[in-house]
Design an enzyme around this catalytic site. Sequence first.
Site, PDB file in Angstrom:
ATOM      1  N   ALA A   1       0.871  -1.179   0.000  1.00 16.54           N
ATOM      2  CA  ALA A   1       0.000   0.000   0.000  1.00 16.54           C
ATOM      3  C   ALA A   1       0.904   1.224   0.000  1.00 16.54           C
ATOM      4  O   ALA A   1       1.801   1.344   0.850  1.00 16.54           O
ATOM      5  CB  ALA A   1      -0.883  -0.017   1.239  1.00 16.54           C
TER       6      ALA A   1
ATOM      7  N   VAL B   1       4.523  -1.258   3.406  1.00 19.47           N
ATOM      8  CA  VAL B   1       4.417   0.162   3.069  1.00 19.47           C
ATOM      9  C   VAL B   1       5.255   0.444   1.820  1.00 19.47           C
ATOM     10  O   VAL B   1       6.440   0.127   1.772  1.00 19.47           O
ATOM     11  CB  VAL B   1       4.915   1.039   4.238  1.00 19.47           C
ATOM     12  N   LYS B   2       4.587   1.045   0.840  1.00 16.24           N
ATOM     13  CA  LYS B   2       5.293   1.327  -0.418  1.00 16.24           C
ATOM     14  C   LYS B   2       5.680   2.805  -0.435  1.00 16.24           C
ATOM     15  O   LYS B   2       4.824   3.681  -0.224  1.00 16.24           O
ATOM     16  CB  LYS B   2       4.327   1.038  -1.562  1.00 16.24           C
ATOM     17  N   VAL B   3       6.951   3.075  -0.695  1.00 15.45           N
ATOM     18  CA  VAL B   3       7.389   4.473  -0.812  1.00 15.45           C
ATOM     19  C   VAL B   3       8.083   4.652  -2.159  1.00 15.45           C
ATOM     20  O   VAL B   3       8.761   3.743  -2.642  1.00 15.45           O
ATOM     21  CB  VAL B   3       8.365   4.877   0.342  1.00 15.45           C
TER      22      VAL B   3
END
Length: 217
Positions: free
Chosen positions: A56, A82-84
């Site tokens: 996400a 967590v996607k950055v």
Amino acid sequence: MKLFIDSGNLKEIEALVPLGIIDGITTNPSLLAKEGGDYKSILKKICQIVKGPTSAEVVATDADGMIREGRELAAIDEHIVVKVPFTKDGVKACKALSSEGKKVNVTLVFSPTQALLAAKVGAYFVSPFVGRLDDIATSGMGLIREIVDIYENYQFSTQILVASVRHSIHIVEAARMGADICTCPAAVIEGMFRHPRTDIGLERFLKDWEKAQAVKV
Ligand code: E4P
């Protein structure tokens, strides 16, 4: 090689997961925007269906904002990764979130140097975009080869998640290179099943069987 669905669509996910071939899901802001509704409840449902890593993505562009959003996303479900985006702020946020035990997927990676830096800050996944490189006449799979070599040289534990996959050849090449994961649109996964010789062969087997039964009667 693990296979992820690149989708925020519950129907697509519900159709493929029961086959037993899906290990996780990736989403991005464009994919979730297409679905409408509350993105947090969509992500929660996806996690409950797949029971595996579900990426996400944050939409903040500064490190503090990414860290804050990353913590909120991680609180949705234990399966959230967590996607950055790969920016200096994204790298800083990856280091901070990874240090507190959160899994981070560094996305929008288009070069081996970016992949090297993502591994150095403890990314759980790195997402090189092969299709978008092919679009600009640069070999997407060439990038995967380089990242596989670099990560092997230094025994980085970051998993290579081949993204922006457009067709089965990307999947075959990724598997031959030993990439850890391919994330694919549902239509590309459907394509992995199909072979006309399988259909023709099955039809013939069933017809021959039927004929033999008719003779017995
Ligand atoms: C990966 O995590 C991305 O969501 C995705 O693979 C991007 O693919 P596209 O280039 O087809 O949009």
